[in-house]
Scaffold this active site. Structure first.
Site, PDB file in Angstrom:
ATOM      1  NE  ARG A 161      -3.786   0.048   0.509  1.00 27.02           N
ATOM      2  CZ  ARG A 161      -5.010   0.104  -0.042  1.00 27.02           C
ATOM      3  NH1 ARG A 161      -5.564  -0.976  -0.573  1.00 27.02           N
ATOM      4  NH2 ARG A 161      -5.670   1.226  -0.039  1.00 27.02           N
ATOM      5  CB  VAL A 162       1.391   4.072  -2.060  1.00 25.44           C
ATOM      6  CG1 VAL A 162       2.417   3.192  -2.741  1.00 25.44           C
ATOM      7  CG2 VAL A 162       0.128   4.163  -2.885  1.00 25.44           C
ATOM      8  CG  ASP A 163      -3.712   3.709   1.004  1.00 24.62           C
ATOM      9  OD1 ASP A 163      -3.038   2.775   1.477  1.00 24.62           O
ATOM     10  OD2 ASP A 163      -4.852   3.548   0.550  1.00 24.62           O
ATOM     11  CG  ASP A 164      -1.801   7.496   5.705  1.00 28.17           C
ATOM     12  OD1 ASP A 164      -0.593   7.233   5.525  1.00 28.17           O
ATOM     13  OD2 ASP A 164      -2.262   8.644   5.673  1.00 28.17           O
ATOM     14  CB  VAL A 165      -4.359   1.040   4.064  1.00 26.70           C
ATOM     15  CG1 VAL A 165      -4.846  -0.374   4.310  1.00 26.70           C
ATOM     16  CG2 VAL A 165      -5.544   1.977   3.888  1.00 26.70           C
TER      17      VAL A 165
END
Ligand code: WTA
Length: 695
Positions: A563-567
Site C-alpha cells: 500500500r502507498v496510502d495510510d493503510v
C-alpha cells in the site's frame, strides 16, 4: 498523495523464473487455457468487452436479458459528457448515497436492465442441471472429527427456510441485514438467503469488537442481526452473543434500534442455557427457522440492484461501506474463479478465508457456488490442534485447490516441514495466495513443500473494491516468478502511473491504477458517493486508483509492492492507521498517537504506535497494556499494536503535518536513513524518539 515513496516501502522480490516442473499435470479438458488462448481471449476482452462479457454471462440464468448496452461507464468527470439517469433502481436502499448528478465520476453499470438472482444461479440452476446431490459444502468443525455436509439440494432447502423466515419477519427487497457469524454453515446460508429475497447483506467479521459492530449497525440500519451464541477457535471460546448484545444496546441508544436478533445455537462452544437472552428480541435459529417451508420464490432483481455492503478500512477513521451490485459481481466472481483456479467439476476446493472479508464473499461463497463447486468451510484455526491441521483437512476431503494467505504460509513454514510431509497432499492440483505480496521464500516453500513442486500458485491481486481477481496467473498458462501476480485477468487494463498521473510504459514502477471499468467493480461507498469519487477517482483523473504501489518488469510481469496510502496490511487484514490512532486517542490518558506499519516476519506488517500520553502521566507497562486494550475494544484483537513507543512529541512539519516517513524509519530502526529532518518544526523530537526506542 501520501508522503511516501512506494519503491522503498516493501522490498521488491528478486527476479527468478520458475518453469513449472514437468510433473505438473494440467487437466486435459478443452477449457484449459494456454498462453496463446489467454492472449486471444484477453485481446477480445479489451477490444470487445460487450461481446466478451455477454458470452460469459450467457452461462447464467436471466429472467430477462440486459438492455442493449452491457456496460456504461465514466471514470473521469473531465472526460465524460454522458448523461446518465441514476436513481430508481437503487432508491429502496437509502437512495441519498447516489448524488443526483448527471456526470458521476467513477460511475459504471453492467448488465443494466437484466433481471436475475445470484442465489438462483448458485443453487437452483446447478440443481436443475443435475447437480442436486453433489456436495455443496463440507463443513469441518474446530475439533477434529466434528463435521457436517450439505448437498446442493439440502443447501437450497436451508436457504429457502431462512429466506421465508426473513420475509415473514418483515425483511424486504433492499433492506439490509447484518450477519455477525463465524465460519458455520449458517454464514453462507444467511448470505444466500438475503440474496434470494433481494435483501442487502452486510457481513461483519466475527473478530470485530462490539464498538465496530455498533458503528456498522448505525451506518446501515439493518432490519435484523444474525449471529450465534459463541464459537470455539482453537482452544479459545469467544462469546459472540455478548458482543452483539453490547453493540445492539449501544446502537439503540444512538437511535438505531434493531428489534430482532436471530441466534444460532452453536452448542459445541456454549450451551443454550448459558447464553444471555433478551426475550422480546432474541430468537433461536434452531427453534424457528426449521418450521418454515423449504420452497421460497426468488425475488428477481435488476442487474444493478445492490447485493451486499462490506465495510473496509480507508485512510480516515470511518470504515467505508463498499457496495457491490448483482449481475456484474456475479459474472465476474464466477469467471475469475473458473479461470484463475482452472476449475473442473471434479475439484474439491478450500479457501481458508473467513466470509467476513471479501475473499470469503467472492471465493468461499459466490464464485465457487456459481460454478457448482464443492467447497470446504473450516470453523477453526490453522494450527489447532497442531500445525498439521490444514494438511489433515486436505487429505480428509481430497482437496484439489487450496487458496490461502501468505501469512498462513509463513507461519506454517516456521513450524517445520514435518507437519506438512506427514500428510499425503496428493490430491492438491492448484494453490492460491491472496491478501498481500507473497515473499519469494514463502512462495518457494508453498510451491516445493506444500505442493511437492507440482502445483502452480495463483497469486491473485485484488481488493474489496474490485470484487474479484484483477491480476493473477492462470495455472500453467505461463512461467511463474515467485512473488509476481503476473498478468491481468480478462477485461482488466492495469496501468502504472507516476506522481503526476502520467501513464508509464514498459519496465517501470509507480502507482497502480485501472483504466476502464470491469464487471466486478464496486459501485459506490454506501451513503458517501463523494468519498468514493475523491478516494478512488480524483488522485489520478481518468483512472481507478488502487492505493497500491506496483512494478512492471521487462517481461511485462506485475509485482505488487504494498500500500502507498495510510493503510497497513497485517496478516492480510486491511487496517487504517487513522482507525487505530482514533482508538488510541479515545483512551483518556492518550494525548496524541501516530501509527505506522513495520515489516513482520509472519504477519507481513505489524502495527507500531507512537503515543504521547497526556501531560503529567508517566510511561508505564500498565499504560501500554491499557492502550492496546483500547484498540482491541474499539476495533478488534486483530488490530492490536505490536509495539507502543513513547513519544514526548511527534515529528511534525511547520504546518503541523506528522512526518510518517521519519516515524517509519525509527520504527524499523533504519536510523541512518532518516533523511532530511530540517523541515521539522522541532528537529529535537527525533533524538528524543530514538532515545526512547527501547523503553
Ligand atoms: C493487498 C483482499 C499483493 C493489496 C482481496 C490490496 C495484495 C489489499 C494481494 C486489498 C496480492 C491483496 N499481492 N498484495 N496477491 N492481494 N493484496 O480489500 O495491498 O482486504 O490493496 O482485499 O491487499 O485488501 P482487501
Amino acid at each position: 498523495l501520501p508522503d511516501q515513496d512506494f519503491s522503498q516501502q516493501a522490498h521488491i522480490p528478486s527476479f527468478q523464473k520458475v518453469i513449472l516442473s514437468p510433473s505438473f499435470s494440467l487437466s486435459t479438458d478443452s477449457s484449459t487455457l494456454y498462453r496463446f488462448q489467454y492472449q486471444e481471449m484477453y485481446k477480445r476482452s479489451i477490444e470487445d468487452p460487450s461481446g466478451f462479457w455477454s458470452d460469459m454471462a450467457s452461462e447464467f440464468y436471466w429472467k430477462k436479458k440486459w438492455d442493449h448496452q452491457v456496460c456504461s461507464e465514466n471514470l473521469d468527470i473531465r472526460k465524460g459528457n454522458i448523461n446518465i439517469e441514476v436513481g430508481n433502481h437503487i432508491s429502496f436502499i437509502h437512495m441519498q448515497h447516489y448524488r443526483i448528478h448527471n456526470q458521476l465520476m467513477g460511475f459504471s453499470q453492467w448488465f443494466k436492465g437484466g433481471v436475475t438472482n445470484i442465489c438462483y444461479n448458485c443453487l437452483d440452476r446447478n440443481i436443475e442441471s443435475g447437480n442436486g446431490e453433489k456436495i455443496a459444502i463440507h463443513w469441518e468443525g474446530n475439533e477434529p472429527g466434528v463435521d457436517d455436509s450439505l448437498t446442493y439440494n439440502q443447501l437450497l432447502d436451508r436457504v429457502c427456510q431462512l429466506a421465508n423466515y426473513l420475509k415473514q419477519n418483515g425483511v424486504k427487497k433492499g433492506d439490509s441485514v447484518i450477519i455477525y457469524l463465524p465460519m458455520l454453515m449458517e454464514l453462507p446460508i444467511s448470505m444466500l438467503a438475503c440474496a434470494r429475497i433481494g435483501a442487502v447483506h452486510s457481513v461483519v467479521f466475527a473478530g470485530f469488537s462490539a464498538e465496530s459492530l455498533e458503528q456498522r449497525i448505525i451506518d446501515c440500519k439493518p432490519k435484523i442481526v444474525i449471529t450465534c451464541n459463541a464459537v470455539k477457535r482453537g482452544s479459545k471460546i469467544i462469546n459472540l452473543k455478548d458482543i452483539v448484545d453490547s453493540a445492539l444496546s449501544e446502537s439503540s441508544q444512538n437511535g438505531v434500534c434493531v428489534g430482532l436478533c436471530l441466534t444460532s445455537a452453536n452448542e459445541s462452544a456454549m450451551k443454550r442455557e448459558a447464553t444471555k437472552w433478551i426475550k422480546e428480541r432474541d430468537v433461536w435459529w434452531q427453534d424457528d427457522v426449521p418450521k418454515y417451508s423449504t420452497k421460497c420464490d426468488v425475488e428477481w432483481v435488476d442487474g444493478e440492484d445492490p447485493l451486499f455492503l462490506l465495510y473496509t478500512s480507508g485512510s480516515t477513521g470511518k470504515p467505508k461501506g463498499v457496495l457491490h451490485t448483482t449481475a456484474g459481481y456475479m459474472i465476474y466472481t464466477a469467471a475469475t474463479f473458473k479461470y484463475a483456479f482452472d476449475y473442473k467439476q471434479s475439484d474439491i476446493y478450500w479457501c481458508t478465508a473467513d466470509c467476513g472479508w471479501i475473499t470469503g464473499h467472492s471465493y468461499v461463497a459466490y464464485g465457487p457456488l456459481l460454478n457448482g463447486a464443492t467447497v470446504v468451510v473450516y470453523e477453526g484455526v490453522p494450527n489447532y490442534p497442531d500445525p498439521g491441521r490444514c494438511w489433515d483437512i486436505v487429505d480428509k476431503y481430497k482437496v484439489t485447490i487450496f487458496y490461502t494467505a501468505p501469512t498462513l504460509v509463513r507461519s506454517l513454514m516456521r513450524d517445520g516441514d514435518e507437519y506438512v510431509t506427514r500428510y499425503s497432499r496428493k490430491s492438491l492440483r492448484v494453490l492460491g495466495s491472496v491478501g498481500e505480496p507473497i515473499n519469494p521464500s514463502a512462495w518457494r516453500w508453498f510451491f516445493n513443500v506444500v505442493g511437492d513442486s507440482r502445483c502452480p500458485i495463483s497469486d491473485t491481486w485484488w481488493q474489496t473494491e474490485t470484487g474479484g481477481f484483477m491480476i493473477t496467473p492462470l495455472p500453467g498458462a505461463w512461467p511463474q516468478k515467485p512473488g509476481s501476480a503476473t498478468f491481468p485477468f480478462f477485461g482488466v487494463q492495469p496501468v502504472i502511473v507516476d506522481e503526476k498521473g502520467k501513464e508509464m510504459k514498459g519496465e517501470c514502477s509507480g502507482y497502480l491504477c485501472v483504466k476502464t471499468s470491469w464487471p466486478g467493480a464496486f459501485r459506490t461507498l454506501f451513503g458517501d458517493h463523494e468519498r468514493y469519487e475523491t478516494t478512488y477517482f480524483s488522485a489520478f483523473p481518468g483512472y481507478y486508483f488502487s492505493g497500491d504501489g506496483c512494478r512492471r518488469d521487462k517481461d511485462g510481469y506485475y509485482w505488487l509492492t504494498g500500500r502507498v496510502d495510510d493503510v497497513i496490511n497485517v496478516s492480510g487484514h486491511r487496517i487504517g492507521t487513522a482507525e487505530v490512532e482514533s482508538a488510541l486517542v479515545s483512551h483518556p490518558k492518550c494525548a496524541e498517537a501516530a501509527v505506522v506499519g513495520v515489516e513482520h516476519e509472519v504477519k507481513g506488517q505489524c502495527i507500531y504506535a507512537f503515543v504521547t500520553p497526556v501531560e503529567g502521566v508517566a510511561y508505564s507497562e500498565d499504560l501500554k497494556k491499557s492502550l492496546v486494550l483500547s484498540v482491541r475494544t474499539n476495533i478488534g484483537a486483530f488490530a492490536a499494536p505490536d509495539k507502543i513507543h513513547w513519544a514526548p512529541g511527534l515529528p511534525k512539519t511547520r504546518s503541523g503535518k506528522i512526518m510518517r516517513r521519519i516515524l517509519r524509519k525509527i520504527a524499523s530502526r533504519q536510523l541512518d536513513e532518516l533523511g532530511d529532518t530540517s523541515t521539522l518544526a522541532d528537529p529535537n523530537v527525533v533524538d528524543q524518539l530514538i532515545a526512547l526506542a527501547d523503553s
